[in-house]
Design a protein around this motif. Structure first.
Motif, PDB file in Angstrom:
ATOM      1  N   GLY A 190       0.827  -1.202   0.000  1.00  0.00           N
ATOM      2  CA  GLY A 190       0.000   0.000   0.000  1.00  0.00           C
ATOM      3  C   GLY A 190       0.861   1.252   0.000  1.00  0.00           C
ATOM      4  O   GLY A 190       1.986   1.249  -0.496  1.00  0.00           O
ATOM      5  N   VAL A 191       0.342   2.324   0.605  1.00  0.00           N
ATOM      6  CA  VAL A 191       1.063   3.601   0.677  1.00  0.00           C
ATOM      7  C   VAL A 191       1.683   3.745   2.059  1.00  0.00           C
ATOM      8  O   VAL A 191       0.979   3.760   3.072  1.00  0.00           O
ATOM      9  N   MET A 192       3.005   3.853   2.106  1.00  0.00           N
ATOM     10  CA  MET A 192       3.714   4.096   3.351  1.00  0.00           C
ATOM     11  C   MET A 192       3.655   5.596   3.636  1.00  0.00           C
ATOM     12  O   MET A 192       4.131   6.408   2.845  1.00  0.00           O
ATOM     13  N   TYR A 247      -6.548  -0.160  -2.268  1.00  0.00           N
ATOM     14  CA  TYR A 247      -7.901  -0.561  -2.672  1.00  0.00           C
ATOM     15  C   TYR A 247      -8.254   0.324  -3.864  1.00  0.00           C
ATOM     16  O   TYR A 247      -7.539   1.300  -4.164  1.00  0.00           O
ATOM     17  N   PRO A 248      -9.283   0.017  -4.630  1.00  0.00           N
ATOM     18  CA  PRO A 248      -9.518   0.692  -5.917  1.00  0.00           C
ATOM     19  C   PRO A 248      -9.462   2.219  -5.863  1.00  0.00           C
ATOM     20  O   PRO A 248      -8.852   2.859  -6.733  1.00  0.00           O
ATOM     21  N   ARG A 249     -10.085   2.831  -4.862  1.00  0.00           N
ATOM     22  CA  ARG A 249     -10.133   4.291  -4.808  1.00  0.00           C
ATOM     23  C   ARG A 249      -8.741   4.882  -4.595  1.00  0.00           C
ATOM     24  O   ARG A 249      -8.380   5.893  -5.218  1.00  0.00           O
ATOM     25  N   LEU A 250      -7.937   4.262  -3.736  1.00  0.00           N
ATOM     26  CA  LEU A 250      -6.588   4.749  -3.492  1.00  0.00           C
ATOM     27  C   LEU A 250      -5.702   4.554  -4.720  1.00  0.00           C
ATOM     28  O   LEU A 250      -4.926   5.436  -5.091  1.00  0.00           O
ATOM     29  N   ARG A 251      -5.832   3.390  -5.364  1.00  0.00           N
ATOM     30  CA  ARG A 251      -5.036   3.145  -6.568  1.00  0.00           C
ATOM     31  C   ARG A 251      -5.383   4.147  -7.668  1.00  0.00           C
ATOM     32  O   ARG A 251      -4.509   4.641  -8.386  1.00  0.00           O
TER      33      ARG A 251
END
Length: 388
Positions: free
Chosen positions: A251-253, A268-272
């Protein structure tokens, strides 16, 4: 005789100068005449360019007195608030402060020095010995009464720091800002509604597609910043310093500030989608600008400015205020629905599912007290006793 020495020539050590004087620290334009009982004099030039001599002190004068005399001749008063502030802002202690703190202190200095007084001269021209707690309290109360309590408190903190620095270095004898009451500030803990956020995000996304300089356009990265602030529960400065190195497999660190713990926000889709939109926008800007792409992931900033370089936090704040003003003018949101970029972090923490421990893990806060500032959710609790 030292009296024949001309101003501007290199000063040489002289046996005739009083022994209590450090000759290497003598102010420019000051010399000693040993004839008779001895006199200190200053050399200067008149309007016609002719050199003139003026006696300024006897042989018993100290080095500090000579400096004070020359400063007064040059229109400098060592006893004023202005002189104290000038010395502080030239000091190593000031220069070692963070850029944001120096900017705040510069603003407070200008505010204090130019404040009018009943004496017909600005506050900066008053002697520091005339400053008392009652005077500083009146200044704080006056600014707070104008509807700007935060401004009053910024000035108060600056004056405390300024006078403390001055006491420690012999510029003043007391700290009149110590013990002065702070102005009461309203604690704004805004929690924007999800519908309001969605409307503003859609507006920012649409206006970000307009050409730069076109009427109604806004910065194209704003909607992405909004998404990351909410999803990752990040501050603005933490978003503009994200790099490709923060995108790891899981994910995002995060790169949290102010002592908060980093965590990894799972993909997850929205973050990607938000992350991909940021990299696509960056690629278009770099391609149009023929920017050399850094090799190291930690050097590739995720959010960049229109010129392809680093986006400063101050620029982000300015772009955000423009967006909000435009959204209110075009009735996308109302004045009552206005919120700050930082409020998206509060909304994200409040919306995080799970227990308080889960929310604290997600926010990165080290204490429950800090979590209380951001988590405005109302817990559901069970009734007492049995089920009868």
């Amino acid at each position: 005789m030292t009296g024949k020495k001309l101003e501007g020539t290199r000063r040489r050590q002289s046996d005739t100068i009083p022994k209590h004087i450090d000759q290497s620290r003598l102010p420019k334009g000051v010399y000693f005449d040993p004839r008779g009982r001895g006199r200190w004099y200053a050399l200067s030039r008149d309007g016609a360019g002719r050199q003139r001599r003026s006696n300024i002190a006897d042989a018993q004068a100290t080095l500090s007195e000579l400096h004070r005399i020359m400063e007064q001749r040059q229109g400098i008063d060592r006893e004023t608030l202005r002189y104290l502030a000038d010395q502080f802002h030239q000091s190593a202690q000031y220069k070692n402060l963070e850029v944001k703190t120096r900017k705040d202190y510069d603003y407070c200095r200008d505010l204090a020095l130019n404040m009018p007084t009943k004496l017909g001269k600005p506050l900066g021209d008053l002697a520091t010995r005339h400053f008392k707690p009652a005077l500083v309290q009146r200044i704080v109360d006056k600014i707070a009464a104008e509807g700007t309590p935060a401004k009053a408190n910024h000035l108060l903190r600056y004056l405390r720091r300024l006078f403390r620095w001055g006491i420690n270095r012999g510029y003043c004898d007391s700290n009149p800002a110590q013990g002065v009451e702070s102005a009461k500030e309203r604690r704004l803990r805004r929690l924007p509604e999800l519908d309001t956020i969605e409307r503003l995000t859609a507006f920012a996304r649409e206006r970000g597609q307009r050409s730069r300089g076109e009427k109604g356009a806004c910065a194209p990265y704003l909607w992405i910043v909004m998404e990351l602030a909410y999803i990752c529960r990040l501050r603005g400065i933490e978003i503009v310093t994200l790099t490709d190195a923060n995108a790891i497999t899981e994910g995002v660190m995060t790169n949290r500030r102010k002592g908060s713990r980093d965590n990894i926000v799972r993909w997850y889709p929205r973050l990607r989608a938000a992350w991909q939109a940021a990299t696509d926008l960056r690629s278009r800007i770099w391609s149009a600008r023929s920017t050399a792409i850094p090799t190291l992931p930690e050097r590739r900033l995720l959010i960049i400015a229109a010129d392809g370089g680093e986006l400063r936090k101050s620029s982000l704040d300015t772009a955000w205020q423009r967006l909000i003003k435009m959204a209110i003018e075009e009735e996308v949101i109302s004045k009552e629905e206005r919120f700050g970029l930082h409020d998206l972090k509060r909304r994200g923490i409040t919306d995080t599912q799970g227990t308080r421990h889960d929310k604290q893990e997600a926010s990165g806060h080290r204490s429950a007290a800090m979590l209380d500032v951001y988590d405005l959710s109302i817990p559901f609790v069970s009734h007492p006793g049995d089920n009868r």
